[in-house]
Design a protein around this motif. Structure first.
Motif, PDB file in Angstrom:
ATOM      1  N   ASN A   1       0.822  -1.213   0.000  1.00  0.00           N
ATOM      2  CA  ASN A   1       0.000   0.000   0.000  1.00  0.00           C
ATOM      3  C   ASN A   1       0.855   1.260   0.000  1.00  0.00           C
ATOM      4  N   GLU A   2       1.922   1.243   0.794  1.00  0.00           N
ATOM      5  CA  GLU A   2       2.805   2.407   0.849  1.00  0.00           C
ATOM      6  C   GLU A   2       3.522   2.601  -0.479  1.00  0.00           C
ATOM      7  N   LEU A   3       3.952   1.489  -1.095  1.00  0.00           N
ATOM      8  CA  LEU A   3       4.629   1.580  -2.388  1.00  0.00           C
ATOM      9  C   LEU A   3       3.693   2.169  -3.442  1.00  0.00           C
ATOM     10  N   LEU A   4       2.458   1.663  -3.499  1.00  0.00           N
ATOM     11  CA  LEU A   4       1.500   2.147  -4.480  1.00  0.00           C
ATOM     12  C   LEU A   4       1.074   3.585  -4.205  1.00  0.00           C
ATOM     13  N   SER A   5       1.088   3.967  -2.926  1.00  0.00           N
ATOM     14  CA  SER A   5       0.692   5.331  -2.548  1.00  0.00           C
ATOM     15  C   SER A   5       1.827   6.328  -2.734  1.00  0.00           C
TER      16      SER A   5
END
Length: 207
Positions: free
Chosen positions: A62-66
């Motif tokens: 999620n952090e990578l995609l965000s």
């Protein structure tokens, strides 16, 4: 998802771990040019590389995609947003794919119709006019086939049966690859280098 923000995030986290692009690339089994492309916002990690990349950078998917670190209360919201993005991508690719197929069908029908005109009514036509109609028919057919092939190659992805990587093949790999019912094509995976029947899929998310 924003490729530029994700790229900046990858670069920031990589540097925070004291890794060079080459070192990170070696750990993931890819080229440093791929890392550079991600960090410049000109590409996005393939599905098969998301978890290994997150593990190396010690971040969540999620952090990578965000493209940023997330607080606990943001996780569910971001997960839902990313799933919606994946679904939209798949729907848009399906729509584009069927438009390409329809265009090819129309081109084929037009080609056959023009040939029929020449065969049935050609005796009364001047030679130059018959040649022009045949030339137009061939051009229409060629354009239709190009649209179909470009759509199948470039809309969506092909998934390697060995490592699960999803990729868009080069024209050379696409043309030389044997085709099986339009759903599979025999190609070499650019990630693991192994050959196999790669399945056509419309999105990065698992289907």
């Amino acid at each position: 998802m924003d490729q530029i923000e994700t790229g900046k995030f990858i670069a920031r986290e990589r540097k925070g771990k004291g890794l060079t692009q080459q070192q990170l690339a070696q750990r993931l089994g890819i080229s440093n040019r791929t890392i550079s492309k991600w960090e410049c916002g000109k590409g996005f990690p393939e599905v098969s590389l998301l978890l290994p990349l997150c593990q190396e950078l010690e971040v969540s998917v999620n952090e990578l995609l965000s493209g940023r670190r997330l607080q606990e209360q943001d996780y569910q919201k971001k997960a839902e947003e990313h799933m919606i993005d994946f679904m939209k991508e798949r729907e848009e690719n399906l729509r584009r794919f069927w438009i390409a197929i329809l265009t090819g069908i129309i081109a084929t029908v037009s080609f056959l119709t023009l040939l029929e005109v020449v065969c049935v009514y050609g005796e009364g036509m001047p030679w130059a006019m018959r040649a022009a109609v045949v030339g137009i028919a061939v051009a229409v057919f060629a354009a239709g086939m190009y649209v179909i092939m470009q759509g199948e190659r470039n809309i969506g992805y092909f998934q390697c049966k060995h490592c699960g990587t999803r990729f868009v093949p080069s024209w050379r790999a696409y043309i030389l690859g044997a085709n099986l019912f339009a759903a599979y094509r025999y190609m070499r995976c650019p990630h693991c280098g192994r050959r196999g029947w790669c399945r056509k899929t419309m999105g990065q998310a698992q289907e």
